[in-house]
Enzyme design. Structure first.
Site, PDB file in Angstrom:
ATOM      1  N   ASP A   1       0.850  -1.192   0.000  1.00 33.68           N
ATOM      2  CA  ASP A   1       0.000   0.000   0.000  1.00 33.68           C
ATOM      3  C   ASP A   1       0.884   1.238   0.000  1.00 33.68           C
ATOM      4  OD1 ASP A   1       0.969   0.223   2.569  1.00 33.68           O
ATOM      5  OD2 ASP A   1      -0.908  -0.305   3.549  1.00 33.68           O
ATOM      6  N   SER A   2       0.282   2.397  -0.059  1.00 40.35           N
ATOM      7  CA  SER A   2       1.052   3.632  -0.226  1.00 40.35           C
ATOM      8  C   SER A   2       1.496   4.261   1.083  1.00 40.35           C
ATOM      9  CB  SER A   2       0.209   4.655  -0.988  1.00 40.35           C
ATOM     10  OG  SER A   2      -0.860   5.107  -0.164  1.00 40.35           O
ATOM     11  N   GLY A   3       0.916   3.815   2.196  1.00 38.34           N
ATOM     12  CA  GLY A   3       1.145   4.484   3.471  1.00 38.34           C
ATOM     13  C   GLY A   3       0.104   5.539   3.777  1.00 38.34           C
ATOM     14  N   GLY A   4      -0.696   5.890   2.781  1.00 35.58           N
ATOM     15  CA  GLY A   4      -1.673   6.964   2.961  1.00 35.58           C
ATOM     16  C   GLY A   4      -2.711   6.659   4.014  1.00 35.58           C
ATOM     17  N   PHE A   5      -3.220   5.433   4.032  1.00 32.82           N
ATOM     18  CA  PHE A   5      -4.269   5.097   5.003  1.00 32.82           C
ATOM     19  C   PHE A   5      -3.752   5.232   6.427  1.00 32.82           C
ATOM     20  CE2 PHE A   5      -6.517   2.080   7.736  1.00 32.82           C
ATOM     21  CZ  PHE A   5      -7.821   2.543   7.586  1.00 32.82           C
TER      22      PHE A   5
ATOM     23  N   ASP B   1      -2.397   8.517  -1.762  1.00 30.60           N
ATOM     24  CA  ASP B   1      -3.669   9.225  -1.877  1.00 30.60           C
ATOM     25  C   ASP B   1      -4.125   9.701  -0.507  1.00 30.60           C
ATOM     26  OD1 ASP B   1      -4.168   6.634  -0.867  1.00 30.60           O
ATOM     27  OD2 ASP B   1      -6.263   6.757  -1.485  1.00 30.60           O
TER      28      ASP B   1
ATOM     29  N   GLN C   1     -11.158   7.668  -5.633  1.00 33.56           N
ATOM     30  CA  GLN C   1     -11.751   8.204  -4.411  1.00 33.56           C
ATOM     31  C   GLN C   1     -13.032   8.967  -4.770  1.00 33.56           C
ATOM     32  OE1 GLN C   1     -11.080   7.607  -1.365  1.00 33.56           O
ATOM     33  NE2 GLN C   1      -8.950   6.939  -1.231  1.00 33.56           N
TER      34      GLN C   1
ATOM     35  N   GLY D   1     -11.396   4.473  -0.074  1.00 28.86           N
ATOM     36  CA  GLY D   1     -12.361   5.278   0.664  1.00 28.86           C
ATOM     37  C   GLY D   1     -13.635   4.557   1.010  1.00 28.86           C
TER      38      GLY D   1
ATOM     39  N   ASP E   1      -8.038  -7.261   0.400  1.00 29.59           N
ATOM     40  CA  ASP E   1      -7.111  -7.462   1.513  1.00 29.59           C
ATOM     41  C   ASP E   1      -7.776  -6.973   2.785  1.00 29.59           C
ATOM     42  OD1 ASP E   1      -5.561  -4.895   2.868  1.00 29.59           O
ATOM     43  OD2 ASP E   1      -6.549  -4.422   0.971  1.00 29.59           O
TER      44      ASP E   1
ATOM     45  N   CYS F   1     -13.360 -27.848   6.767  1.00 31.35           N
ATOM     46  CA  CYS F   1     -12.083 -27.178   6.497  1.00 31.35           C
ATOM     47  C   CYS F   1     -10.932 -28.165   6.633  1.00 31.35           C
ATOM     48  CB  CYS F   1     -11.910 -26.016   7.482  1.00 31.35           C
ATOM     49  SG  CYS F   1     -10.336 -25.131   7.295  1.00 31.35           S
TER      50      CYS F   1
ATOM     51  N   CYS G   1      -7.634 -27.134   6.884  1.00 25.55           N
ATOM     52  CA  CYS G   1      -6.433 -26.420   7.323  1.00 25.55           C
ATOM     53  C   CYS G   1      -5.750 -27.180   8.463  1.00 25.55           C
ATOM     54  CB  CYS G   1      -6.774 -24.994   7.746  1.00 25.55           C
ATOM     55  SG  CYS G   1      -7.509 -24.845   9.402  1.00 25.55           S
TER      56      CYS G   1
ATOM     57  N   CYS H   1      -7.809 -27.302  11.788  1.00 29.33           N
ATOM     58  CA  CYS H   1      -8.996 -28.160  11.798  1.00 29.33           C
ATOM     59  C   CYS H   1      -8.655 -29.643  11.652  1.00 29.33           C
ATOM     60  CB  CYS H   1      -9.964 -27.720  10.698  1.00 29.33           C
ATOM     61  SG  CYS H   1     -10.672 -26.080  11.013  1.00 29.33           S
TER      62      CYS H   1
ATOM     63  N   HIS I   1      -6.451 -20.774  10.555  1.00 28.99           N
ATOM     64  CA  HIS I   1      -7.774 -21.146  10.067  1.00 28.99           C
ATOM     65  C   HIS I   1      -8.458 -20.000   9.329  1.00 28.99           C
ATOM     66  CE1 HIS I   1     -11.825 -22.698   9.782  1.00 28.99           C
ATOM     67  NE2 HIS I   1     -12.222 -21.533  10.269  1.00 28.99           N
TER      68      HIS I   1
END
Length: 377
Positions: free
Chosen positions: A93-97, A147, A190, A217, A267, A305, A307, A310, A336
């Site tokens: 990611d850009s770091g903006g969030f 952004d 956005q 956003g 994500d 499941c 995994c 489980c 899980h």
């Protein structure tokens, strides 16, 4: 283009689509869920465990890796792939969030954002150019433009200025990218809940011809109805031959809603975050493992499941681990939950291949009681 997207199939009764993305580190099918490796690790999980659940792409966090251990150190290690011993694809990611969610005080100018370190209070500055430099150092396959991520709700007037600034920043990000032949770059649409601003943002970004497009956003506190309305409006504005990525969404219902409206990539920290507090996603809906009803339940967490958790442990044992504050419980539920979402997107892809996506969505909605409850988590 560094990132190649192949549209394999479109659903005949919705906007859902089956696709394939190729990056410098591999090819994978979409829709896809990306586990979040905030600080060069998906919390509590090893890379072997991620590979065992067929994780094809993970996300790294630009802001946190910039703060610790520093992007130049990671560059000297050979990039993020070598540093964390991960041979498959990585998106950063850009770091903006983080700037807008963690910093209590910040000053936004045309140049960038001045703010304080979320832990030690040190003064920091992040600009489009700095964000891309950090991501170039990290060497991810897919980078995100820097952004502004405005809060919900925001006024139309504020968002109008924010969208235009974000577009100018996007152009600067393209110029700043020093690794155009090895690292793809996604633009971020956005505009909040306002469709005309979303249209303006999308159309201008498409003119810039990015490798893919993210819808930003959203999942910031708005009602589900607004999120779905914005997605249904925005995705048709984006090219069919490029990936579409909805940032920060990871609950089963929200993923299904977004796939129905044409989104390819997701994500979220949700699966590992709720796992650390004792909540599991299962084929029978949400399970809060610390509840007393599981004290003597010697069945698997999820009988459908396969995994590691489980296959090997019971609900009673998992409950014991949490009651005893043993870290193994957090690890097992994290394995899980991440596996559940990776498998969910596999099941979505199979349903699309079989022309039964809407029926499959109905099945999962019933599992989680989503018609009776606005949020599944």
């Amino acid at each position: 283009m560094v990132i190649n997207y192949k549209l394999v199939k479109e659903d005949s009764r919705s906007m859902a689509r089956l696709g394939q993305i190729t990056t410098p580190h591999g090819t994978f099918e979409t829709p896809v869920f990306m586990a979040v490796g905030t600080q060069a690790t998906v919390k509590t999980l090893t890379k072997e465990e991620l590979e065992a659940m067929d994780s094809q792409i993970i996300l790294g966090n630009t802001y946190h890796l910039w703060c610790q251990p520093g992007s130049e150190l990671i560059k000297s290690a050979g990039g993020l792939h070598k540093f964390m011993n991960w041979e498959r694809s990585i998106l950063t990611d850009s770091g903006g969030f983080q700037v807008f969610s963690l910093a209590k005080l910040r000053d936004i100018t045309e140049e960038g954002v001045t703010f304080k370190h979320h832990k030690n209070g040190a003064k920091l500055f992040l600009s489009p150019e700095q964000s891309i430099k950090i991501q170039n150092d990290l060497g991810s396959d897919i980078m995100m433009c820097f952004d502004e991520c405005p809060p919900y709700p925001s006024t139309y007037e504020y968002l109008q200025k924010s969208v235009d600034r974000t577009l100018r920043w996007a152009a600067r990000c393209q110029i700043a990218n020093k690794n155009k032949n090895t690292q793809g770059l996604f633009g971020i649409v956005q505009g909040g809940e306002y469709c005309d601003l979303r249209k303006h943002s999308a159309e201008e970004l498409v003119k810039m011809n990015f490798d893919g497009y993210s819808i930003g956003g959203l999942s910031v506190g708005e009602p589900k109805e607004i999120q779905n309305k914005v997605l249904a409006f925005t995705t048709p504005l984006l090219p069919k031959d490029k990936p579409r990525y909805l940032m920060g969404v990871g609950s089963p219902g929200a993923i299904l809603d977004a796939v129905e409206r044409g989104v390819d990539m997701f994500d979220c920290v949700l699966p590992t975050r709720i796992a650390r507090h004792g909540t599991a996603m299962t084929h029978n809906g949400r399970v809060i493992i610390k509840n007393k009803e599981y004290e003597a339940d010697f069945t698997p967490l999820d009988e459908q499941c396969d995994c590691y958790c489980c296959r090997n442990y019971t609900k009673a044992y998992l409950r014991h681990l949490f009651k005893a504050n043993e870290m193994l419980g957090q690890r097992l539920l994290s394995i899980h939950n991440v596996n559940y979402l990776i498998t969910l997107t596999k099941r979505i892809r199979q349903a699309l291949k079989e022309d039964r996506f809407l029926e499959f969505k109905e099945e999962v909605y019933q599992e989680y009681g989503l018609y009776d409850n606005d949020k599944d988590f």
